[in-house]
Design a protein around this motif. Sequence first.
Motif, PDB file in Angstrom:
ATOM      1  N   PHE B 317     -22.489  -5.304 -48.342  1.00 55.63           N
ATOM      2  CA  PHE B 317     -21.698  -4.962 -47.156  1.00 55.63           C
ATOM      3  C   PHE B 317     -22.038  -5.875 -45.988  1.00 55.63           C
ATOM      4  O   PHE B 317     -22.009  -5.478 -44.837  1.00 55.63           O
ATOM      5  CB  PHE B 317     -21.927  -3.506 -46.766  1.00 55.63           C
ATOM      6  N   VAL B 320     -21.074  -6.068 -41.626  1.00 56.24           N
ATOM      7  CA  VAL B 320     -20.360  -4.875 -41.197  1.00 56.24           C
ATOM      8  C   VAL B 320     -20.996  -4.317 -39.930  1.00 56.24           C
ATOM      9  O   VAL B 320     -22.207  -4.232 -39.841  1.00 56.24           O
ATOM     10  CB  VAL B 320     -20.402  -3.847 -42.342  1.00 56.24           C
ATOM     11  N   GLU B 343     -26.192   2.655 -46.110  1.00 54.19           N
ATOM     12  CA  GLU B 343     -25.360   1.442 -46.077  1.00 54.19           C
ATOM     13  C   GLU B 343     -23.897   1.762 -46.375  1.00 54.19           C
ATOM     14  O   GLU B 343     -23.000   1.263 -45.711  1.00 54.19           O
ATOM     15  CB  GLU B 343     -25.878   0.405 -47.082  1.00 54.19           C
ATOM     16  N   TYR B 347     -20.742   1.314 -43.891  1.00 51.97           N
ATOM     17  CA  TYR B 347     -19.579   0.542 -44.324  1.00 51.97           C
ATOM     18  C   TYR B 347     -18.281   1.334 -44.118  1.00 51.97           C
ATOM     19  O   TYR B 347     -17.323   0.836 -43.517  1.00 51.97           O
ATOM     20  CB  TYR B 347     -19.728   0.142 -45.786  1.00 51.97           C
TER      21      TYR B 347
END
Lengths: 131, 623
Positions: B317, B320, B343, B347
């Motif tokens: 990711f 982001v 995470e 995201y």
Amino acid sequence: MPIPGLEIPHLCTQCPGYPCVEACPFDALLVDKNTGAVIVDRDKCTGCGKCIDACPGQIPFIHPRDGYAVICDLCGGDPECVKVCVEAGYNALITTPRSPSEIYKVYARTPQDIAKDLVSKLYGEEWEGWV
Amino acid sequence: MPYGYWGRLLEVNLSTGDVKTLQVDKRTMRKYVGGRGLGVKILWDRLGDRWEEIDPLGPDNILLILTGPLTGYYPGSRVCVAGKSPQSNGVVGSTVGGEFGVELKSAGYDGIIITGESEKPVYLWINDDEVEIRDASHLWGKEAKDTLRILTRELIDEMSKKKPLRGLCKEPSILYIGPAGERKVRIAAVAHKLTHAAGYGGYGAVMGAKKLKAIAVKGSGPLPDVADLEGFKKLLDSVCKVLIKEFRMRYWGTGWAGYTVGADTSSEPIRNWQEEWHDEARFGVSFFEKYWIKRFWGDFGCPTTCLKIAFIRSGRFKGVLTDNPDYELQAYLGTNLGIFDPEGNIYLSSRADELGLCGIQTGNVMGFAAELYQRGILTKDDIGFELKWGDVEAFAKLQEMIARREGIGDLLAEGTYRAAVKISEMKKVDVMPYAIQVKGIGVGAHGIRSGLDYTKPTAYVCSLQGGDHTSVSNLDDQNRPGEYEMILLDSIVACWFNYKKQYLYEFFKVVAGWNLTEDEWYGELAPRIAAIQRTLLLLGGPDAYWNPRIHDENPQRFYEPLPSGPKKGALVKREEIEKLKKTYYEAAGWDENGLPKPETLKRLGITELEKALERIRHRLGLT
């Protein structure tokens, strides 16, 4: 500020050499002997904007109503902004004694320049397009 | 001139391009204060007679951006967005933090009224007296951060060219919508700054329907005068001193709650509220903390600084960026979808920002869809892929489909309530028990079953804003409707996290010069606003109507016992709710059907509501 979330202090740093004082065609800018701050003589200032062009950080601005240059005068050595910051508990601003150093040049830049360096450190290179 | 206000509203008609200013008299301001209160009043005056016919996504709807008397004075500046909500079909006072309200006030307006509908995409540019409706075709279709970047740069350049000697200017404040709003997705938010959003109510769709991509404002004037400047300075000083000591909020924002609300108070939505307790330490704040690149983000002099910026530097990711995520999104785009991975949560939260979706409603409707998939009501053929709990990629894909109204996303984009109605018809199964919503608005991430959270059993049933967790109808310790407090905050337009009761009424005195007391607020002003808002909510229409006897009710799930955790087996009882509901109606001056009583209206001086109530009674078959 040029990038949201990146608030950059944009204040006079009293850089050595004082390019704004040098540049003033009307001798309207003086340096305070005690504090090192740039003092604007409002009677002489015509609001031509030469000091803004000369400043490496484009920090002075013309007062919207009265039409003379505005530069931080350090409130005569006891800055009000520092007082409120300490009072509020942030302690983000402090007064330090002036020393002969090149460090002033670090801050004598436009927020855009500073932001350009900061943004790649914070968000990565792809964010440089923001500036 | 009144203190604390300009008494001036800006009215923009997008159909004709007319721009004018309206004077609001002092007495109206004193009665309705501002923000949600004033919004309700304006909407009632202009649309009350034909409320049922107004399509929230049509040209007749009015979009209001309003400030209050304490915006810019009380720490924690916000701005209130209102209008006929495409979710509840009533009025929702949806507030968003940031400098927009302050900029608007320094430009000389207390609020903006937007009517009509533009033919092509436009944005509104307000710079003091200069108000322009400009072409926004270069912004249309752009995601949030692109919109913000292009517009900010364009306007800064323009301003510095116009006034080259005024110094480098701070960016204008911009309210904008993402691709979701453009497609009239009913769960679209009005976004502000990088990650702020006014989510409840779905006003992003209203802006999209009006083809209004953004509103940008830059004011160069001062804020209006205050009644007692010295007193105000002193008071501000003391309230800031109190607020700065709120250590937990300052350091972790609401991010600490993602673990504790689940583990300690058992009121966090998990897998579409099938559970409300979890003990996943990896969802604790320290696991979010390591992504924070900016810790103390305060908007316009806010000492609480609850906003953090999270940024993922590496991995799948990468790149982001979003806020904390705050508790609501930790819950709704995390635990509610079975995701316990910081995470993944960051995201999804970031994608919701980018697409201009309201994270709470999106999490609610996606949880709903995932439960239907779990129960085999929705299949892989309906969705196009497997939708398993905890699958970040699948939910990200679904979020994208909702924002762009593709496939099943088109259905879910209507919000949980409307999607449930349609899926029930489509599948011939009643799916309403799995829809965790009240009056069209998905319930905020604070459950009522465990009884340990701030939400009491009646929190959502009588609320004027459905499932809105920032406007809950608790009965307070004196048996008064607790929602009056929320109306106060939405009307002065200040932040709940900075709410200090002992200072607030004092602020009215020094800023606006009013002797407003708590008794007056609870006895007269708040009931008046509540009565009008309640009437408009029950008028509803044109696609959904509420019957207080059926819809003043919790989602079915809250009557099922909690399956796990220290509070296992806890539930709210229907009979108890019925009883509390009656008490609440009584306290609010409403009759046994939940309609404001004639004597209440008479006391509050709003007998003109009688006609509208007559229409509601007729529809409910009460006459």
